[in-house]
Design an enzyme around this catalytic site. Structure first.
Site, PDB file in Angstrom:
ATOM      1  CG  ASP A   1      -1.859   1.165   1.248  1.00  0.00           C
ATOM      2  OD1 ASP A   1      -2.360   1.541   0.173  1.00  0.00           O
ATOM      3  OD2 ASP A   1      -2.100   1.713   2.342  1.00  0.00           O
TER       4      ASP A   1
ATOM      5  CD  GLU B   1      -4.471   1.714  -2.773  1.00  0.00           C
ATOM      6  OE1 GLU B   1      -5.102   1.049  -1.937  1.00  0.00           O
ATOM      7  OE2 GLU B   1      -4.176   2.916  -2.617  1.00  0.00           O
TER       8      GLU B   1
ATOM      9  CG  ASP C   1      -1.031   3.343   5.881  1.00  0.00           C
ATOM     10  OD1 ASP C   1      -1.318   3.990   4.864  1.00  0.00           O
ATOM     11  OD2 ASP C   1      -1.062   3.813   7.034  1.00  0.00           O
TER      12      ASP C   1
END
Length: 179
Positions: free
Chosen positions: A7, A68, A141
């Site tokens: 992330d 991501e 996160d």
């Protein structure tokens, strides 16, 4: 399949490793956050993200890296930092010959919670349940990185079949034109 989920972020880059196959219980092998000081020089921050991701790659030896996909936000500065950290993660994987998959936030949310509009708490709760953890990983996160890895494990087989079908179709179409 062993997947490192990333992330991306410059201040907090979530990382998580999940192992398993679609349709079977999954196992978390590690979760954490690579942190950089907000007041540090950009080059040093990117270097710290690279070093952190390299350590995770060395320790866990994933077969895939799921990152991501950066999407447009209102804050251009945040998007730039996220995109830069994302590029570092992809570079680290590419340097080792590890395939990289990009997943959108809504794709990850839909895979893990059943809805692409889930909030961070819902994602954390489902990651906790799916990986049989005693509590949601903190900060968010870290939970998001695990969700990325889970999403890739669940979606990769279908994506691979689709890519193979497209390749076969293209090959057959090419053969038809040359025959």
């Amino acid at each position: 399949m062993r997947v490192l989920g990333v992330d991306p972020g410059l201040t907090r880059c979530g990382v998580g490793v999940v192992e398993g196959i679609a349709g079977r219980p999954l196992t978390m092998l590690g979760v954490g956050v690579v942190r950089t000081p907000a007041d540090a020089d950009l080059g040093h921050r990117l270097l710290a993200v690279e070093q952190g991701i390299e350590q995770w790659l060395d320790e866990h030896r994933p077969e895939f890296v799921a990152v991501e996909r950066v999407f447009s936000q209102h804050n251009v500065r945040t998007v730039m930092g996220t995109a830069q950290a994302s590029a570092v993660a992809m570079l680290c994987a590419a340097r080792r010959g590890i395939p990289v998959a990009l997943h959108t936030p809504s794709e990850v949310k839909a895979a893990v919670t059943g809805t692409g509009r889930a909030d961070k708490a819902q994602v954390g709760a489902m990651v906790t349940r799916l990986l049989r953890l005693s509590a949601p990983p903190k900060p968010a996160d870290a939970a998001d990185a695990l969700a990325l890895a889970i999403c890739h494990i669940w979606r990769a087989p279908a994506q691979n079949r689709l890519q193979q079908a497209v390749a076969r179709h293209s090959l057959n179409a090419t053969k038809g034109r040359t025959a």
